[in-house]
Structures are given as structure tokens and as C-alpha cells.
Scaffold this motif. Structure first.
Motif, short mmCIF file in Angstrom:
data_model
loop_
_atom_site.label_atom_id
_atom_site.label_comp_id
_atom_site.label_asym_id
_atom_site.label_seq_id
_atom_site.Cartn_x
_atom_site.Cartn_y
_atom_site.Cartn_z
N MET A 1 0.83 -1.20 0.00
CA MET A 1 0.00 0.00 0.00
C MET A 1 0.87 1.24 0.00
O MET A 1 0.62 2.19 -0.75
N LEU A 2 1.88 1.26 0.85
CA LEU A 2 2.73 2.44 0.96
C LEU A 2 3.53 2.63 -0.32
O LEU A 2 3.67 3.76 -0.82
N ALA A 3 4.05 1.54 -0.89
CA ALA A 3 4.80 1.64 -2.13
C ALA A 3 3.91 2.21 -3.22
O ALA A 3 4.31 3.07 -3.99
N GLY A 4 2.67 1.76 -3.28
CA GLY A 4 1.72 2.26 -4.26
C GLY A 4 1.54 3.76 -4.13
O GLY A 4 1.49 4.48 -5.13
N SER A 5 1.48 4.26 -2.91
CA SER A 5 1.26 5.70 -2.76
C SER A 5 2.53 6.50 -3.05
O SER A 5 2.47 7.62 -3.51
N TYR A 6 3.71 5.91 -2.83
CA TYR A 6 4.97 6.59 -3.21
C TYR A 6 4.99 6.86 -4.70
O TYR A 6 5.36 7.91 -5.16
N TYR A 7 4.62 5.86 -5.48
CA TYR A 7 4.75 5.95 -6.92
C TYR A 7 3.45 6.33 -7.61
O TYR A 7 3.31 6.17 -8.81
N GLY A 8 2.46 6.82 -6.84
CA GLY A 8 1.20 7.24 -7.43
C GLY A 8 0.43 6.11 -8.09
O GLY A 8 -0.40 6.34 -8.97
N GLN A 9 0.73 4.89 -7.70
CA GLN A 9 0.03 3.74 -8.28
C GLN A 9 -1.21 3.43 -7.44
O GLN A 9 -1.21 2.52 -6.63
N THR A 10 -2.27 4.22 -7.69
CA THR A 10 -3.45 4.05 -6.84
C THR A 10 -4.08 2.68 -7.05
O THR A 10 -4.62 2.11 -6.11
N ALA A 11 -4.02 2.17 -8.28
CA ALA A 11 -4.61 0.85 -8.53
C ALA A 11 -3.94 -0.20 -7.65
O ALA A 11 -4.58 -1.12 -7.14
N GLN A 12 -2.63 -0.04 -7.47
CA GLN A 12 -1.89 -0.99 -6.64
C GLN A 12 -2.35 -0.91 -5.18
O GLN A 12 -2.51 -1.92 -4.50
N ILE A 13 -2.59 0.34 -4.72
CA ILE A 13 -3.09 0.51 -3.34
C ILE A 13 -4.44 -0.18 -3.20
O ILE A 13 -4.67 -0.94 -2.25
N TRP A 14 -5.30 0.09 -4.18
CA TRP A 14 -6.64 -0.49 -4.10
C TRP A 14 -6.61 -2.01 -4.17
O TRP A 14 -7.35 -2.69 -3.47
N ALA A 15 -5.75 -2.53 -5.01
CA ALA A 15 -5.65 -3.99 -5.11
C ALA A 15 -5.22 -4.58 -3.77
O ALA A 15 -5.77 -5.59 -3.31
N ALA A 16 -4.24 -3.92 -3.14
CA ALA A 16 -3.78 -4.41 -1.84
C ALA A 16 -4.88 -4.29 -0.79
O ALA A 16 -5.09 -5.18 0.04
N LEU A 17 -5.62 -3.15 -0.87
CA LEU A 17 -6.73 -2.95 0.07
C LEU A 17 -7.78 -4.05 -0.07
O LEU A 17 -8.24 -4.62 0.92
N LEU A 18 -8.13 -4.31 -1.34
CA LEU A 18 -9.16 -5.33 -1.58
C LEU A 18 -8.67 -6.70 -1.11
O LEU A 18 -9.45 -7.48 -0.55
N THR A 19 -7.39 -6.97 -1.33
CA THR A 19 -6.85 -8.25 -0.85
C THR A 19 -6.97 -8.34 0.67
O THR A 19 -7.38 -9.36 1.22
N ALA A 20 -6.63 -7.24 1.34
CA ALA A 20 -6.74 -7.22 2.80
C ALA A 20 -8.19 -7.43 3.24
O ALA A 20 -8.46 -8.22 4.16
N ALA A 21 -9.10 -6.76 2.55
CA ALA A 21 -10.52 -6.90 2.91
C ALA A 21 -10.98 -8.34 2.70
O ALA A 21 -11.68 -8.91 3.54
N ALA A 22 -10.54 -8.93 1.57
CA ALA A 22 -10.94 -10.31 1.29
C ALA A 22 -10.37 -11.25 2.35
O ALA A 22 -11.05 -12.16 2.83
N LEU A 23 -9.11 -11.01 2.71
CA LEU A 23 -8.48 -11.82 3.77
C LEU A 23 -9.29 -11.73 5.05
O LEU A 23 -9.60 -12.75 5.69
#
Ligand SMILES: Nc1ncnc2c1ncn2[C@@H]1O[C@H](COP(=O)(O)OP(=O)(O)OP(=O)(O)O)[C@@H](O)[C@H]1O
Ligand SMILES: [Mg+2]
Lengths: 330, 271
Positions: free
Chosen positions: A285-307
Motif C-alpha cells: 500500500m505504501l509503495a503504491g502511494s509513493y509511486y502514485g500507483q493508486t490501482a496498486q493501493i486499491w488492489a492491496a486494500l481489496l486483498t486485505a478486505a478479502a483476507l
């Protein structure tokens, strides 16, 4: 009631949640998400299509900067679709997140150079790998938290001194924001040479012991006067009362708290991964926000939610099995 | 009839007192002020007696039973059980207690509930099984051992709770309206059973009831209590023989005793 009721061994009717209302709900949420993505990304979308030669209104980029997003949407309805396909969206459209989710799980493991198929081990760029890292810390932290929580609750129920001394501290401990505390825990543990899984598990445990304490104290105190009096007539000692009365009574409460605790453990593990960029969903999530990769943040978020959903679901399943074995109707 | 022989059957006066209460007082301190649940209760229960307590709701029957069981501590007077302090008697597991409500543990099967005291008191596994089977048979619940309490009717649960109190064979049985929730027929049968058990085992039984016929049918002594403050107004010694077929309830002696109990209850109300 007649004896016939007792003699009947018909299984208890299973109540199922009606599925239909869930589907429209999800569709509505996704639709809302698409709508929200339009004003969020319209500026970048317009810049992008302009660069590709399309006509946008107004033409001046400076003018556009000072206009409201909705006004831009109204003046450029033909470019709405473009706001769902920008390179660096503020809010990525759902299908972009799903694509990212696929690419960073199945795509990465099957086709990636470092993926499972080609290298024989999980790719450190895949969410499967990072999810497992987080899951590991979550489990260890949850275990520590649950055991600690149950132990503290037993102490609190049996000792007035502990009741008065431990409970206030447990409550105070939860008022400190974990994001403030997590880096300190990591630094302190690092300075004594402990790093990796353990600091994250400690943060997880810190978050998860509390609901277990609260639920178990209530559960261990659930037996009513008559149930306790019965034990007194048998001259049962505190240990026997705990084992044969208090613990069985507390099982429903325990499961309710464990469900909260495991979700809290997951949050703890993720928070513990933020400052240390050594893998895990938090790191992604943090790496995604460093590089402006919001899709990566969201993907990680969704994975966390699914977990979280899977973990809570597993506990729910275990709860139903356990309570059914104990003859308790749920 | 051999009433002369039966008359001589009751235990001699010198039988040791199992329960002895002298000028017992108990005052509950409640938010609305003190409640006198027992006042000046003096009573002796001899070994082998079957003593019924009868009186209007709230007159302190349960409280007196709980004092004997050391679940409540009198605020005045002297009480001994088996010649000891009630709490010492409790620790010696001198009595089995049947509560006013069944109070089975919902996570244990009927068999598991009856086994509970046996586990706590350290009976061997085989002995546990044997005793569970025996008391289940006694209360006519054979075949329900593996059921959970919610699968049984209220009356059956109450019978299970009686079985639980009988399982470990204490010499004293304290029963708080054990048959209150049962229908007449089942009640009659269990009354007969209980009387048979009492006769065979020589247990001392203290039994709370609201039913005059039940009290007269079962008891050697009927203790009539009056409402607040909980006092004993009369102790009636029954002239009925130990062997009591159900139709003894139509005999003149029975009706005579029932009449005296009713008079006693009425007198308690009028004061
Ligand atoms: N724990 C308690 N705290 C305060 N008051 C109590 C308590 N237990 C009983 N009492 C009061 O003491 C009195 C006697 O109660 P008890 O339960 O002994 O009556 P009882 O004769 O058994 O009545 P019932 O036939 O309805 O069971 C009542 O007025 C009741 O309100
Ligand atoms: Mg009562």
C-alpha cells in the motif's frame, strides 16, 4: 410442550440469508464507484486526450485548473470514458483495480519472470506473496492476543485486585493511536535485535487482546446465580467452576470477540508493515502511494478486505460447529 | 388395619437432629430497605424425617432451605446441619439440592448434567455411568441421556434436575418445589417414587411445596409458614403410616391432616 416434541429428532431448520438483495447492492456500489471516478480523474483525462489531439473545452490548461471538476465533466461529456482509463488516476475505475488484482496475483505467478511457474517460488511482486507475509504476522499476533486476552480475563474475573488494576490499563492502551505507537514498537524491538515477523505480531497482539478481554470477562461472568449456587452445593473449587461452568458459558462470547480480534490483528499486521518496507500488504500500500500507483493501493486494500472476510468467515464456521456440538442453538 | 403397628413405626424422640434451627432470623438489605425473610424460626428435623414446608409465596420457604444449604447466612440465631455449621456440612457434601427451576447447564446433555456432580466429586467413570443410568431410570428419563435440555419439556427438565440431585446419594435432600411444573398424573407418580426412595434409603428430606395434598401425602412433618415476616405458625406431625398407597388420600386421617394444614395457612393470613 409435550413429550412428542422431545422425542422428535428432526433437524433444526436452517435459516439462510436471502441472496438477491446482495447482488443489486454490489451493482449499485460499483456504479457509484464509476460515477465517482469521473470527476476525480477528469482533469488528467482531459490533459491526456488533448495531448493525443482531441479538442477539449476550455482549451487553456490554466483555465481548466481553476474550474470545478463537475463543470469540466459537464463541458466534456464525450471524454467521460477517458477518465476511467487514465495512466495515473486519483481514483482508479473498478475494472482497472480488478485488472491490477489479476496482474499482481495470477498474472504475476503464471507469466512473471519471478513467478511461481517459472521460478518455483512465489514472486515478491505478487499479492499472493505479500498476502501470505501479512497473514503470517496476523496469525501469530492473533494467537498471542487471544491467549493473553483469555488469560487476563480469567485473572480479572477471579481477582478483585486485577479487575481494578488491569482493566483501566487495558482501556487506556486502546486509546493510543496505533499508527503512533507502531513505529516505536518497531524501533524499540529493533534496538534489542528483534525484527521481521515478531514486531508485526506484537502490534497485532496489542490490537487483538482487548476485544478478547472485554468479551471473555463478560462471558466468564455470564453464569447466573443458580448455576453458580449449584456449584457451591457441590463444594466445587474455583478451578472446577472455571472449567465446568464459566468457560463453557463464555464460548459464544469468545467467538464474538475472536471475530473482532482477528480483523484487528490483520489491521495491526498491516500497520506494522508500513514503516518497514520489507513485504506484506502494508508495504504494498505504501509503495503504491509513493509511486502514485493508486490501482496498486486499491488492489492491496481489496486483498486485505478479502483476507479479513475469509478469516472472520472461518471463525464463524468454527463457531457454528462448536456451538452445535455444545447443543446450543444459534 | 394394623394402625397400632404403624403408630409405633415413627422414629423415637431421641433420633439425632439432622437440622436444628434456633431462633433464626434473616434480613435482606435491599435498595427499598430491609426485608425480613425469616424471623424467629425454630425447628428440628430428625434423621429420616420427610418435612414439607408450605406457605404463601414470599414467606421465606426458599430462604430457609438456602440457609440449611449454606447458600444464605442467617443474620441471627443458631443453625446446625448434621451437628455442624451449615457451611461445614456443605463442604462435606451433606445434601443434594433441587432448585425451584431446573437449572440444567444447556451445553451438557441430560446425562452430562447428571454426571456433573459425579465428575466433581471424583467418582470413577464406570461408577458414573452406572449411577446416571440408575437415576435416569428412577425419574423415568431412560433413553434421554444424550438429549440436550432444550429438547425436553419443562417437566422433563425438572425430573432431570431431581436425578442430578439424587446421583451422588447425599443423606439429606433439599427440594424446592420440585414438582411445581408437572401435571397431576406425573406428579402423583413422582410423589410415589419419591416416597418409595425415601422409605428405602432412609434419607432426610426437606421439601417445599404449595400443594396441601402433596405435603400431606409425602410428609412425616408439615411446617406451615406465614407471610412476612417469615415465621413458622404450626408444625403438624402426620399420623399416617410410612407405607402410603396413593388412595390413602381418601382416608379420613388424610383429610383430617389436610384440614389442619389449611386451617394453619388461613390463620397465618389472618394475623
Ligand atoms: N436475595 C434476596 N435479596 C433480597 N430479598 C430477597 C432475596 N431473596 C429473597 N428475598 C425476599 O425474601 C422473601 C422470602 O423469599 P423466598 O424466596 O424465601 O420466598 P418463598 O417462600 O420461597 O416464595 P415462593 O413460594 O414464591 O417461592 C421475599 O419477600 C423475597 O422478596
Ligand atoms: Mg421459593
Amino acid at each position: 410442550m409435550s413429550e412428542a416434541v422431545a422425542e422428535g429428532t428432526a433437524p433444526r431448520p436452517h435459516r439462510r440469508l436471502p441472496i438477491p438483495p446482495v447482488v443489486p447492492m454490489i451493482v449499485a456500489l460499483i456504479a457509484l464507484w464509476y460515477v465517482a471516478a469521473v470527476p476525480m480523474n477528469i482533469k488528467e483525462a482531459l490533459t491526456q486526450v488533448e495531448r493525443d489531439g482531441a479538442v477539449v473545452s476550455p482549451e487553456s490548461a490554466v483555465e481548466r485548473r481553476d474550474m470545478s471538476n463537475w463543470a469540466l465533466v459537464a463541458r466534456n461529456p464525450q471524454h467521460i470514458a477517458g477518465s476511467w482509463a487514465t495512466a495515473r488516476p486519483r481514483l482508479p475505475a473498478p475494472h482497472v483495480v480488478v485488472e491490477e488484482l489479476y496482474d499482481s496475483t495470477i498474472g504475476e505467478e503464471v507469466n512473471g519472470r519471478r513467478g511461481l511457474v517459472r521460478s518455483g517460488s512465489l514472486s515478491n511482486r505478487s499479492l499472493v506473496y505479500h498476502g501470505l507475509v501479512t497473514l503470517n504476522a496476523t496469525f501469530v499476533g492473533f494467537l498471542i492476543g487471544a491467549v493473553l486476552g483469555v488469560a487476563l480475563a480469567i485473572g480479572i474475573v477471579h481477582s478483585r485486585v486485577m479487575d481494578m488494576s488491569v482493566m483501566p490499563w487495558a482501556i487506556v492502551s486502546q486509546t493510543i493511536p496505533i499508527v503512533a505507537l507502531a513505529p516505536m514498537i518497531i524501533v524499540v524491538l529493533y534496538s534489542i535485535g528483534v525484527q521481521g515477523l515478531i514486531p508485526k505480531a506484537v502490534i497485532s497482539a496489542y490490537l487483538s487482546f482487548f476485544p478478547v478481554v472485554v468479551g471473555m470477562v463478560k462471558g466468564l461472568r455470564a453464569p447466573d446465580g443458580m448455576q453458580l449456587d449449584l456449584m457451591r452445593t457441590y463444594n466445587a473449587d474455583a478451578r472446577t467452576v472455571l472449567q465446568k461452568l464459566r468457560l463453557p458459558s463464555s464460548v459464544p462470547y469468545l467467538f464474538a470477540s475472536l471475530k473482532i480480534a482477528i480483523a484487528a490483528s490483520l489491521v495491526g499486521a498491516i500497520v506494522g508493515e508500513l514503516p518497514v518496507q520489507r513485504g506484506g500488504l502494508g508495504a504494498r500500500m505504501l509503495a503504491g502511494s509513493y509511486y502514485g500507483q493508486t490501482a496498486q493501493i486499491w488492489a492491496a486494500l481489496l486483498t486485505a478486505a478479502a483476507l479479513a472476510a475469509v478469516l472472520v468467515g472461518l471463525l464463524g464456521w468454527l463457531e457454528r460447529k462448536t456451538l452445535a456440538r455444545m447443543g446450543m442453538q444459534t | 388395619m394394623q394402625s397400632a403397628a404403624a403408630q409405633s413405626a415413627p422414629a423415637p424422640q431421641s433420633a439425632p437432629a439432622v437440622v436444628s434451627a434456633r431462633n433464626l432470623f434473616l434480613t435482606f438489605q435491599t435498595a427499598d430497605g430491609p426485608v425480613n425473610a425469616l424471623s424467629d424460626v425454630t425447628l428440628d428435623i430428625s434423621k429420616g424425617d420427610f418435612v414439607s414446608f408450605i406457605g404463601p409465596s414470599g414467606c421465606g420457604k426458599t430462604t430457609l432451605l438456602r440457609c440449611i444449604a449454606a447458600l444464605e447466612t442467617p443474620t441471627g440465631g443458631k443453625l446446625t446441619v448434621n451437628g455442624m455449621d451449615p457451611d461445614a456440612a456443605r463442604k462435606a457434601r451433606a445434601y443434594g439440592y433441587v432448585f425451584q427451576a431446573a437449572g440444567l447447564y444447556p451445553w451438557r446433555t441430560i446425562g452430562g448434567n447428571i454426571r456433573l456432580p459425579l465428575e466433581i466429586m471424583g467418582f470413577s467413570k464406570s461408577e458414573q455411568e452406572e449411577r446416571v443410568a440408575r437415576v435416569l431410570d428412577l425419574v423415568e428419563l431412560t433413553g434421554f441421556e444424550k438429549k440436550f435440555p432444550w429438547q425436553l419439556s419443562g417437566g422433563m427438565q425438572q425430573r432431570a434436575s431431581i436425578a442430578r440431585a439424587l446421583a451422588f446419594d447425599a443423606d439429606i435432600l433439599l427440594m424446592d418445589e420440585p414438582f411445581g411444573a408437572l401435571d397431576e398424573i406425573v406428579r402423583d407418580r413422582l410423589n410415589e417414587e419419591l416416597l418409595g426412595l425415601w422409605d428405602r434409603t432412609g434419607k432426610t428430606i426437606a421439601f417445599v411445596t404449595h400443594s396441601i395434598p402433596e405435603a400431606v401425602y409425602l410428609s412425616t412433618h408439615i411446617v406451615v409458614m406465614s407471610p412476612r415476616p417469615g415465621r413458622i405458625t404450626d408444625v403438624i406431625e402426620s399420623p399416617l403410616p410410612r407405607q402410603r398407597p396413593l388412595d390413602i388420600r381418601d382416608s379420613p386421617e388424610f383429610i383430617e391432616v389436610a384440614h389442619r394444614v389449611r386451617e394453619g395457612l388461613r390463620a397465618g393470613y389472618e394475623e
